[in-house]
Design an enzyme around this catalytic site. Structure first.
Site, mmCIF file in Angstrom:
data_model
loop_
_atom_site.group_PDB
_atom_site.id
_atom_site.type_symbol
_atom_site.label_atom_id
_atom_site.label_comp_id
_atom_site.label_asym_id
_atom_site.label_seq_id
_atom_site.Cartn_x
_atom_site.Cartn_y
_atom_site.Cartn_z
ATOM 1 N N HIS A 113 0.856 -1.191 0.000
ATOM 2 C CA HIS A 113 0.000 0.000 0.000
ATOM 3 C C HIS A 113 0.890 1.239 0.000
ATOM 4 C CE1 HIS A 113 0.874 0.511 4.248
ATOM 5 N NE2 HIS A 113 0.352 -0.681 4.538
ATOM 6 N N HIS A 160 3.951 1.557 2.435
ATOM 7 C CA HIS A 160 5.199 0.919 1.991
ATOM 8 C C HIS A 160 5.817 1.729 0.848
ATOM 9 C CE1 HIS A 160 2.517 -2.717 2.979
ATOM 10 N NE2 HIS A 160 3.325 -2.586 4.011
ATOM 11 N N CYS A 182 2.804 -10.042 20.694
ATOM 12 C CA CYS A 182 1.877 -9.681 19.612
ATOM 13 C C CYS A 182 2.374 -10.338 18.338
ATOM 14 C CB CYS A 182 1.797 -8.173 19.403
ATOM 15 S SG CYS A 182 0.906 -7.763 17.876
ATOM 16 N N CYS A 225 3.080 -7.804 15.418
ATOM 17 C CA CYS A 225 4.360 -7.089 15.518
ATOM 18 C C CYS A 225 5.516 -8.075 15.531
ATOM 19 C CB CYS A 225 4.488 -6.310 16.816
ATOM 20 S SG CYS A 225 3.335 -4.984 17.048
ATOM 21 N N CYS A 272 -2.403 -5.112 21.974
ATOM 22 C CA CYS A 272 -1.144 -4.570 21.464
ATOM 23 C C CYS A 272 -1.296 -3.070 21.244
ATOM 24 C CB CYS A 272 -0.803 -5.278 20.150
ATOM 25 S SG CYS A 272 0.315 -4.340 19.111
ATOM 26 N N HIS A 275 -1.312 -2.575 17.207
ATOM 27 C CA HIS A 275 -2.396 -3.148 16.400
ATOM 28 C C HIS A 275 -3.743 -3.166 17.093
ATOM 29 C CE1 HIS A 275 1.206 -4.736 14.395
ATOM 30 N NE2 HIS A 275 0.470 -4.599 13.321
ATOM 31 N N LYS A 333 -5.827 5.968 10.545
ATOM 32 C CA LYS A 333 -4.724 5.050 10.304
ATOM 33 C C LYS A 333 -5.016 4.221 9.040
ATOM 34 C CE LYS A 333 -2.413 1.511 13.132
ATOM 35 N NZ LYS A 333 -1.847 0.732 12.169
ATOM 36 N N LYS A 355 -6.049 -2.377 6.565
ATOM 37 C CA LYS A 355 -6.726 -3.305 5.669
ATOM 38 C C LYS A 355 -8.107 -3.654 6.231
ATOM 39 C CE LYS A 355 -4.639 -7.223 5.408
ATOM 40 N NZ LYS A 355 -3.790 -8.414 5.133
HETATM 41 N N1 MSP Z 1 9.034 -6.512 8.401
HETATM 42 C C1 MSP Z 1 9.187 -5.375 9.230
HETATM 43 C C2 MSP Z 1 10.441 -4.616 8.888
HETATM 44 C C3 MSP Z 1 11.695 -5.405 8.972
HETATM 45 S S1 MSP Z 1 13.060 -4.478 8.453
HETATM 46 C C4 MSP Z 1 14.414 -5.334 8.948
HETATM 47 C C5 MSP Z 1 7.987 -4.458 9.060
HETATM 48 N N2 MSP Z 1 7.285 -4.602 7.936
HETATM 49 S S2 MSP Z 1 6.000 -3.726 7.543
HETATM 50 O O1 MSP Z 1 5.454 -4.334 6.376
HETATM 51 O O2 MSP Z 1 5.133 -3.560 8.633
HETATM 52 O O3 MSP Z 1 6.562 -2.372 7.072
HETATM 53 C C6 MSP Z 1 6.731 -1.302 7.947
HETATM 54 C C7 MSP Z 1 7.280 -0.141 7.149
HETATM 55 O O4 MSP Z 1 6.400 0.168 6.046
HETATM 56 C C8 MSP Z 1 7.360 1.163 7.918
HETATM 57 O O5 MSP Z 1 8.516 1.240 8.714
HETATM 58 C C9 MSP Z 1 7.356 2.149 6.784
HETATM 59 O O6 MSP Z 1 8.566 2.124 6.129
HETATM 60 C C10 MSP Z 1 6.299 1.555 5.864
HETATM 61 N N3 MSP Z 1 4.953 1.947 6.245
HETATM 62 C C11 MSP Z 1 3.900 1.107 6.413
HETATM 63 N N4 MSP Z 1 2.796 1.842 6.701
HETATM 64 C C12 MSP Z 1 3.110 3.146 6.744
HETATM 65 C C13 MSP Z 1 2.387 4.327 6.971
HETATM 66 N N5 MSP Z 1 1.098 4.325 7.229
HETATM 67 N N6 MSP Z 1 3.060 5.501 6.924
HETATM 68 C C14 MSP Z 1 4.393 5.560 6.656
HETATM 69 N N7 MSP Z 1 5.100 4.453 6.433
HETATM 70 C C15 MSP Z 1 4.495 3.231 6.476
HETATM 71 O O7 MSP Z 1 7.785 -3.618 9.911
#
Ligand code: MSP
Length: 514
Positions: free
Chosen positions: A18, A21, A126, A129, A144, A147, A294, A297
């Site tokens: 999304h 990411h 969690c 997380c 959590c 979440h 926020k 999904k």
């Molecule tokens: N798998 C772990 C990261 C491991 S790195 C060694 C993880 N994955 S995640 O899919 O949850 O991705 C988190 C990251 O996605 C955030 O740190 C950020 O880079 C990005 N984001 C996901 N949602 C976001 C927002 N709503 N806003 C900004 N960035 C976001 O954590």
């Protein structure tokens, strides 16, 4: 040649890609592209985090193997990055055989470091997380804090990493160096450090979907340890020393703020334990919300990168997300703000500047860029001074990962150039030239040269952000895109060759109508 190694987090495959990411990945891509232009030996890494209890559970629900499940989501991430023109040099998956081998090597080194011991783990876990929480960190009903879903009470025999032994070294790294940016995040970590660091468990007994712990295959490595190691396994830790030492330590790990503890405390301590250098910087940007909520999904509050790219174009998506919010702060996305800024900044300010300037070169100079014949006036200075200064101001902002600043600087030069058209009124000069005014003829040539030269500079400097439209803009100016290492030459004013024939093309950014 300097090297520049930049990473994004590896994303969990429990969610489809999304805009959250994409936000981090676009930012990393833009930085990587600037550094390539500057001539750095760039390695830009992204990928997916595929192990852990969560994935095991989702796959079981879908009645497929974890790997089959991961493959389908990974394909969507790859597709998203293609759609958004992400130029990563490598895509790492924690299920890659190469990653798994290297993780085993690292785990063995960690076990041998003297900083790992066996112990009993009890705590709230969690699975979303993949992290344990202290009771006081939980919301009521053992939810959590991230979440807002149930945490599980867990008791098992684990291996622990003695993080507490690194208290002083981490306090120095975080508090006394530029390791973590921005400032707010440093303060947050200093708060955690003041409370005293707790050892953490690096293995799990009840999880199967992961990398087995060397010497004790009943345990798999904790998914966060496995995941953090991607940053070194992808560049050859354990199997390609030369490439590994060419790029390590990373120049910047980019991410959002919720995972800085892992990156700024666990990660450097683990590296120190095995005698490897720590990353040079962790930059944590803010959180993106949509319409004040926020992204989620479950509630359907998502921003779909595919949909946005289809309707606005990938360049506009890249531009908007970096331009709208300060990189580091939280900000809220609304489609109406996107549409407004798209029309104002891209369709009007930049698009019109290009059209009207190229049209004037066609009308007044038969399509060939004139030579500047006049001396510089005050009006010229208003445009040329900031244009000259652009290179160093962009470099300063890039050094600080201040991506919104980069776009503000580019945008204000666009505004300055449009003002210059109004102030110099080339159409008046053309009239006077027609009536035999030699001075007006020289002025007209100078004004149009300056405008074209600034447009050339803008097209070039914008290209890392808008890698499709930037080169298209340059093509209309009759200029080929320039490759790696061209930064110093191209960022200098006056390098536009008079006589270059323009190639007027279509509308760069068509107006968006809802
Ligand atoms: N798998 C772990 C990261 C491991 S790195 C060694 C993880 N994955 S995640 O899919 O949850 O991705 C988190 C990251 O996605 C955030 O740190 C950020 O880079 C990005 N984001 C996901 N949602 C976001 C927002 N709503 N806003 C900004 N960035 C976001 O954590």
């Amino acid at each position: 040649m300097a090297k520049f190694y930049i990473t994004t987090p590896i994303y969990y495959v429990n969610d489809v890609p999304h805009m959250g990411h994409a936000y981090t990945t676009i930012a990393a891509d833009v930085l990587a592209r600037y550094h390539r232009l500057m001539g750095d030996d760039v390695f830009f890494l992204t990928g997916t985090d595929e192990h852990g209890q969560n994935i095991e559970r989702v796959a079981a629900e879908k009645k497929i193997t974890p790997k089959e499940y991961c493959d389908t989501v990974v394909a969507q991430f790859r597709d998203a990055w293609r759609t958004l023109d992400i130029s990563n040099d490598y895509f790492v998956r924690t299920t890659d055989e190469r990653h798994i081998q290297a993780v085993s090597k690292f785990a063995a080194a960690l076990l041998a470091s003297g900083d790992v011991y066996r112990g009993q783990y009890k705590g709230w876990y969690c699975p979303r997380c993949e992290a344990f929480f202290q009771p006081e960190e939980l919301l009521p009903e053992h939810l959590c804090p991230i979440h807002k879903r149930d945490c599980e009470w867990t008791e098992e025999e684990n291996y622990f990493f003695a993080l507490s032994r690194y208290q002083d070294r981490l306090a120095h790294l975080v508090g006394e160096t530029d390791f973590v940016l921005p400032e707010t995040r440093r303060n947050e970590l200093l708060g955690v450090l003041r409370q005293g660091l707790q050892d953490f468990s690096i293995s799990r007994e009840r999880v199967h979907w992961g990398v087995p712990l060397p010497g004790d295959p009943k345990q798999v490595l904790y998914v966060w340890v496995d995941a953090l190691l991607n940053y070194i396994t992808a560049i050859g830790y354990g199997d390609d020393e030369r490439t590994f030492y060419r790029y390590w330590p990373a120049d910047v790990h980019l991410m959002a703020k919720e995972i800085i503890r892992f990156h700024c405390l666990y990660w450097p301590a683990m590296l120190m334990a095995v005698g490897l250098p720590v990353p040079k910087r962790v930059f944590a940007h803010g959180w993106l919300t949509k319409d004040g909520q926020k992204l989620s999904k479950t509630t359907g509050n998502v921003i779909d990168p595919f949909d946005l790219a289809r309707r606005f174009g990938s360049d506009a998506v890249r531009y908007y997300f970096l331009r709208e919010g300060a990189f580091g702060a939280d900000w809220d996305y609304t489609e109406s703000a996107f549409a407004r800024r798209y029309n104002a900044d891209l369709a009007n300010d930049l698009g019109n500047l290009l059209n009207r300037t190229v049209q004037m070169v066609v009308r007044y100079f038969d399509g060939a860029v004139p030579a500047p014949l006049d001396e510089t006036t005050q009006a010229d200075g208003q445009l040329l001074k900031p244009a000259e200064a652009l290179r160093s101001s962009l470099e300063r902002s890039l050094e600080a990962d201040a991506l919104q600043e980069v776009l503000i600087q580019l945008g204000s030069l666009v505004v300055e150039a449009n003002k210059y058209v109004q102030v110099t009124a080339p159409w008046e000069l053309a009239k006077a030239r027609k009536n035999g005014d030699e001075g007006a003829a020289r002025r007209l040539a100078t004004v149009l040269y300056n405008l074209m030269d600034v447009l050339r500079l803008l097209g070039y400097a914008f290209s890392p952000v808008i890698p499709r439209k930037g080169p298209e803009l340059l093509a209309q100016l009759g200029i080929e895109p320039s490759g790696p290492g061209s930064w110093n030459d191209q960022m200098r004013l006056g390098s536009y060759l008079p006589g270059t024939v323009v190639q007027p093309g279509g509308v760069l950014f068509p107006k968006y109508e809802a």
